[in-house]
Scaffold this motif. Sequence first.
Motif, PDB file in Angstrom:
ATOM      1  N   PHE A  38      38.297 100.203  18.448  1.00 57.07           N
ATOM      2  CA  PHE A  38      39.214  99.122  18.112  1.00 57.07           C
ATOM      3  C   PHE A  38      39.280  98.067  19.207  1.00 57.07           C
ATOM      4  N   LEU A  39      39.362  96.813  18.785  1.00 58.38           N
ATOM      5  CA  LEU A  39      39.673  95.718  19.695  1.00 58.38           C
ATOM      6  C   LEU A  39      41.151  95.359  19.599  1.00 58.38           C
ATOM      7  N   LEU A  40      41.743  95.715  18.462  1.00 51.60           N
ATOM      8  CA  LEU A  40      43.160  95.466  18.231  1.00 51.60           C
ATOM      9  C   LEU A  40      43.678  96.519  17.266  1.00 51.60           C
TER      10      LEU A  40
ATOM     11  N   LEU B  75      28.922  93.633  14.327  1.00 53.51           N
ATOM     12  CA  LEU B  75      29.803  93.351  13.196  1.00 53.51           C
ATOM     13  C   LEU B  75      31.197  93.922  13.437  1.00 53.51           C
ATOM     14  N   LEU B  76      32.217  93.093  13.210  1.00 54.71           N
ATOM     15  CA  LEU B  76      33.609  93.505  13.295  1.00 54.71           C
ATOM     16  C   LEU B  76      34.274  93.341  11.929  1.00 54.71           C
ATOM     17  N   LYS B  77      35.383  94.040  11.740  1.00 57.21           N
ATOM     18  CA  LYS B  77      36.199  93.830  10.542  1.00 57.21           C
ATOM     19  C   LYS B  77      37.665  93.811  10.949  1.00 57.21           C
ATOM     20  N   MET B  78      38.449  93.013  10.221  1.00 55.07           N
ATOM     21  CA  MET B  78      39.895  92.982  10.425  1.00 55.07           C
ATOM     22  C   MET B  78      40.551  93.461   9.142  1.00 55.07           C
ATOM     23  N   TYR B  79      41.514  94.373   9.263  1.00 57.56           N
ATOM     24  CA  TYR B  79      42.131  94.931   8.071  1.00 57.56           C
ATOM     25  C   TYR B  79      43.563  95.371   8.354  1.00 57.56           C
TER      26      TYR B  79
ATOM     27  N   GLU C 247      27.412  88.198  13.340  1.00 60.87           N
ATOM     28  CA  GLU C 247      26.952  87.378  14.455  1.00 60.87           C
ATOM     29  C   GLU C 247      27.391  85.910  14.307  1.00 60.87           C
ATOM     30  N   SER C 248      27.875  85.357  15.422  1.00 56.58           N
ATOM     31  CA  SER C 248      28.290  83.946  15.543  1.00 56.58           C
ATOM     32  C   SER C 248      29.585  83.620  14.808  1.00 56.58           C
ATOM     33  N   TRP C 249      30.352  84.644  14.433  1.00 53.76           N
ATOM     34  CA  TRP C 249      31.650  84.426  13.810  1.00 53.76           C
ATOM     35  C   TRP C 249      32.755  84.676  14.821  1.00 53.76           C
ATOM     36  N   LEU C 250      33.876  83.974  14.614  1.00 54.14           N
ATOM     37  CA  LEU C 250      35.096  84.197  15.393  1.00 54.14           C
ATOM     38  C   LEU C 250      36.071  85.018  14.559  1.00 54.14           C
ATOM     39  N   ILE C 251      36.859  85.849  15.233  1.00 54.61           N
ATOM     40  CA  ILE C 251      37.874  86.638  14.525  1.00 54.61           C
ATOM     41  C   ILE C 251      39.032  86.885  15.483  1.00 54.61           C
ATOM     42  N   SER C 252      40.254  86.837  14.952  1.00 55.07           N
ATOM     43  CA  SER C 252      41.436  87.081  15.774  1.00 55.07           C
ATOM     44  C   SER C 252      42.653  87.178  14.859  1.00 55.07           C
ATOM     45  N   ASP C 253      43.728  87.769  15.353  1.00 57.76           N
ATOM     46  CA  ASP C 253      45.005  87.710  14.653  1.00 57.76           C
ATOM     47  C   ASP C 253      45.755  86.524  15.241  1.00 57.76           C
ATOM     48  N   ARG C 254      45.674  85.389  14.558  1.00 60.37           N
ATOM     49  CA  ARG C 254      46.250  84.156  15.083  1.00 60.37           C
ATOM     50  C   ARG C 254      47.773  84.239  15.232  1.00 60.37           C
TER      51      ARG C 254
ATOM     52  N   TYR D 221      44.335  95.587  12.238  1.00 63.26           N
ATOM     53  CA  TYR D 221      43.391  96.274  13.104  1.00 63.26           C
ATOM     54  C   TYR D 221      42.124  95.425  13.138  1.00 63.26           C
ATOM     55  N   ILE D 222      41.485  95.361  14.304  1.00 62.47           N
ATOM     56  CA  ILE D 222      40.146  94.783  14.403  1.00 62.47           C
ATOM     57  C   ILE D 222      39.258  95.869  14.991  1.00 62.47           C
ATOM     58  N   GLU D 223      38.202  96.221  14.269  1.00 64.43           N
ATOM     59  CA  GLU D 223      37.386  97.390  14.592  1.00 64.43           C
ATOM     60  C   GLU D 223      35.899  97.051  14.498  1.00 64.43           C
ATOM     61  N   ALA D 224      35.099  97.692  15.325  1.00 62.43           N
ATOM     62  CA  ALA D 224      33.651  97.506  15.278  1.00 62.43           C
ATOM     63  C   ALA D 224      33.048  98.343  14.151  1.00 62.43           C
TER      64      ALA D 224
END
Length: 197
Positions: A36-38, A54-58, A74-81, A93-96
């Motif tokens: 997890f990153l978050l 590859l990451l996913k947010m859920y 690849e080359s995408w941004l992701i975050s919980d703004r 959650y942000i997970e690989a």
Amino acid sequence: MKNINVYLAKVLNVPIEKVNMCSLHYEVKKIPKNQFLLQYGEICRHIFFVEKGLLKMYSIDKNGKEHIIQFAPESWLISDRSSLYFNEKSIYYIEAVEDTEVLFLHPDFFNKLVEQFPNSIERSDFLLQKHIRSLQNRINSLLGETAEERYMKFIKMYPDLLLRVPQWMIASYLGITPESLSRVRKELARKNFVPDR
């Protein structure tokens, strides 16, 4: 850091000879699959740029069901703004999904970019508006489109993910059951539809 350099130069108009200066505002980390990153309840402290992987947010509902909000290849941004900018505890959650090389961008990354390279402000604002439009379209799609229409849009947005993620994850993103996705795919196969690779 090939992908971030291309992103900065081509997408944000940073002079190609200056892109390496931007590395002062991010850290590079290798994230193993399933790490997890978050997590729920944490404060998000970074914007994540996927260099490789590859990451996913859920989110997870009260019944324990996973609802995928976004994939980030690849080359995408992701975050919980909401968490990042309003200092709120995250509901996501942000997970690989794969072993992933991630750039941890500091929250003021884009502000620093604009200070150093004023020409990037127009592009930065354009990307924000594009992201908002994408979210609006996704909400509308979930509320009013058929499963087949949503699946076709998924293929267009994430053309290389069909072979990288299990079907249940795609179904989760589409807001349907894996059984419904299977029926959609069979119907498309019957129509001789072949997705682009």
